[in-house]
Write a protein that holds these residues in place. Structure first.
Motif, PDB file in Angstrom:
ATOM      1  N   ARG A   1      -5.145 -20.663 -32.167  1.00 35.01           N
ATOM      2  CA  ARG A   1      -4.335 -19.661 -31.486  1.00 35.01           C
ATOM      3  C   ARG A   1      -3.707 -18.801 -32.577  1.00 35.01           C
ATOM      4  O   ARG A   1      -3.213 -19.322 -33.582  1.00 35.01           O
ATOM      5  CB  ARG A   1      -3.225 -20.287 -30.647  1.00 35.01           C
ATOM      6  CG  ARG A   1      -3.713 -21.132 -29.509  1.00 35.01           C
ATOM      7  CD  ARG A   1      -4.246 -20.274 -28.379  1.00 35.01           C
ATOM      8  NE  ARG A   1      -4.628 -21.082 -27.250  1.00 35.01           N
ATOM      9  CZ  ARG A   1      -5.879 -21.288 -26.871  1.00 35.01           C
ATOM     10  NH1 ARG A   1      -6.861 -20.754 -27.545  1.00 35.01           N
ATOM     11  NH2 ARG A   1      -6.161 -22.028 -25.839  1.00 35.01           N
TER      12      ARG A   1
ATOM     13  N   SER B   1       4.369 -25.604 -27.890  1.00 38.89           N
ATOM     14  CA  SER B   1       4.883 -26.302 -26.720  1.00 38.89           C
ATOM     15  C   SER B   1       3.880 -26.269 -25.572  1.00 38.89           C
ATOM     16  O   SER B   1       3.630 -27.288 -24.923  1.00 38.89           O
ATOM     17  CB  SER B   1       6.209 -25.682 -26.278  1.00 38.89           C
ATOM     18  OG  SER B   1       6.680 -26.277 -25.103  1.00 38.89           O
ATOM     19  N   ASN B   2       3.302 -25.101 -25.319  1.00 44.08           N
ATOM     20  CA  ASN B   2       2.330 -24.981 -24.226  1.00 44.08           C
ATOM     21  C   ASN B   2       1.074 -25.789 -24.483  1.00 44.08           C
ATOM     22  O   ASN B   2       0.542 -26.425 -23.571  1.00 44.08           O
ATOM     23  CB  ASN B   2       1.958 -23.506 -23.998  1.00 44.08           C
ATOM     24  CG  ASN B   2       3.078 -22.737 -23.352  1.00 44.08           C
ATOM     25  OD1 ASN B   2       3.952 -23.298 -22.713  1.00 44.08           O
ATOM     26  ND2 ASN B   2       3.052 -21.432 -23.533  1.00 44.08           N
ATOM     27  N   GLU B   3       0.580 -25.788 -25.703  1.00 44.50           N
ATOM     28  CA  GLU B   3      -0.658 -26.501 -26.003  1.00 44.50           C
ATOM     29  C   GLU B   3      -0.471 -28.016 -26.023  1.00 44.50           C
ATOM     30  O   GLU B   3      -1.362 -28.752 -25.617  1.00 44.50           O
ATOM     31  CB  GLU B   3      -1.260 -26.019 -27.320  1.00 44.50           C
ATOM     32  CG  GLU B   3      -1.774 -24.603 -27.293  1.00 44.50           C
ATOM     33  CD  GLU B   3      -2.904 -24.378 -26.307  1.00 44.50           C
ATOM     34  OE1 GLU B   3      -3.588 -25.345 -25.906  1.00 44.50           O
ATOM     35  OE2 GLU B   3      -3.117 -23.210 -25.934  1.00 44.50           O
ATOM     36  N   THR B   4       0.667 -28.483 -26.481  1.00 36.25           N
ATOM     37  CA  THR B   4       0.868 -29.941 -26.538  1.00 36.25           C
ATOM     38  C   THR B   4       1.018 -30.544 -25.148  1.00 36.25           C
ATOM     39  O   THR B   4       0.847 -31.752 -24.981  1.00 36.25           O
ATOM     40  CB  THR B   4       2.078 -30.306 -27.417  1.00 36.25           C
ATOM     41  OG1 THR B   4       3.230 -29.601 -26.969  1.00 36.25           O
ATOM     42  CG2 THR B   4       1.805 -29.981 -28.873  1.00 36.25           C
ATOM     43  N   LYS B   5       1.296 -29.729 -24.144  1.00 35.93           N
ATOM     44  CA  LYS B   5       1.326 -30.222 -22.758  1.00 35.93           C
ATOM     45  C   LYS B   5      -0.072 -30.620 -22.299  1.00 35.93           C
ATOM     46  O   LYS B   5      -0.214 -31.389 -21.353  1.00 35.93           O
ATOM     47  CB  LYS B   5       1.879 -29.145 -21.819  1.00 35.93           C
ATOM     48  CG  LYS B   5       3.337 -28.857 -22.017  1.00 35.93           C
ATOM     49  CD  LYS B   5       3.781 -27.718 -21.113  1.00 35.93           C
ATOM     50  CE  LYS B   5       5.203 -27.317 -21.432  1.00 35.93           C
ATOM     51  NZ  LYS B   5       5.615 -26.140 -20.651  1.00 35.93           N
ATOM     52  N   ASN B   6      -1.095 -30.099 -22.961  1.00 38.96           N
ATOM     53  CA  ASN B   6      -2.479 -30.367 -22.593  1.00 38.96           C
ATOM     54  C   ASN B   6      -3.109 -31.448 -23.465  1.00 38.96           C
ATOM     55  O   ASN B   6      -4.334 -31.474 -23.628  1.00 38.96           O
ATOM     56  CB  ASN B   6      -3.304 -29.075 -22.705  1.00 38.96           C
ATOM     57  CG  ASN B   6      -2.803 -28.011 -21.761  1.00 38.96           C
ATOM     58  OD1 ASN B   6      -2.415 -28.302 -20.637  1.00 38.96           O
ATOM     59  ND2 ASN B   6      -2.782 -26.777 -22.220  1.00 38.96           N
ATOM     60  N   ALA B   7      -2.288 -32.296 -24.025  1.00 38.31           N
ATOM     61  CA  ALA B   7      -2.753 -33.445 -24.833  1.00 38.31           C
ATOM     62  C   ALA B   7      -3.573 -33.013 -26.042  1.00 38.31           C
ATOM     63  O   ALA B   7      -4.628 -33.570 -26.329  1.00 38.31           O
ATOM     64  CB  ALA B   7      -3.523 -34.438 -23.976  1.00 38.31           C
ATOM     65  N   VAL B   8      -3.105 -32.001 -26.762  1.00 34.51           N
ATOM     66  CA  VAL B   8      -3.744 -31.597 -28.005  1.00 34.51           C
ATOM     67  C   VAL B   8      -2.790 -31.841 -29.165  1.00 34.51           C
ATOM     68  O   VAL B   8      -1.586 -31.962 -28.976  1.00 34.51           O
ATOM     69  CB  VAL B   8      -4.195 -30.118 -27.982  1.00 34.51           C
ATOM     70  CG1 VAL B   8      -5.212 -29.872 -26.896  1.00 34.51           C
ATOM     71  CG2 VAL B   8      -3.018 -29.204 -27.829  1.00 34.51           C
TER      72      VAL B   8
ATOM     73  N   LYS C   1      -8.301 -31.257 -29.920  1.00 30.93           N
ATOM     74  CA  LYS C   1      -8.273 -32.064 -28.693  1.00 30.93           C
ATOM     75  C   LYS C   1      -9.326 -33.139 -28.821  1.00 30.93           C
ATOM     76  O   LYS C   1     -10.506 -32.835 -29.067  1.00 30.93           O
ATOM     77  CB  LYS C   1      -8.545 -31.201 -27.465  1.00 30.93           C
ATOM     78  CG  LYS C   1      -8.421 -31.953 -26.185  1.00 30.93           C
ATOM     79  CD  LYS C   1      -8.424 -31.037 -24.973  1.00 30.93           C
ATOM     80  CE  LYS C   1      -8.115 -31.860 -23.737  1.00 30.93           C
ATOM     81  NZ  LYS C   1      -7.877 -31.009 -22.587  1.00 30.93           N
TER      82      LYS C   1
END
Length: 65
Positions: free
Chosen positions: A5, A24-31, A62
């Motif tokens: 990103r 913050s947004n990406e870590t919500k998706n288990a990355v 991921k």
């Protein structure tokens, strides 16, 4: 799977805010955030119109399930 990103801002405070939002947004998706690459470019101009452009490339990973 690795993906990136790109975050852009004209000052370091805004760059940090934008980076935090993306992380913050990406870590919500288990990355996982693997690395960050920074770049600053100075552009001189006439009549005191110098600018510094800051870019951060966030490298995420991921894991495959």
């Amino acid at each position: 799977m690795t993906f990136t990103r790109v975050v852009y801002a004209e000052n370091t405070y805004d760059l940090e805010e934008e980076m935090n939002k993306v992380i913050s947004n990406e870590t919500k998706n288990a990355v996982t955030l693997k690395d960050i690459k920074f770049n600053s470019v100075f552009q001189g101009g006439s009549f005191g119109s110098e600018k510094i452009f800051n870019t951060a490339i966030l490298i995420f990973e991921k894991k495959k399930i």
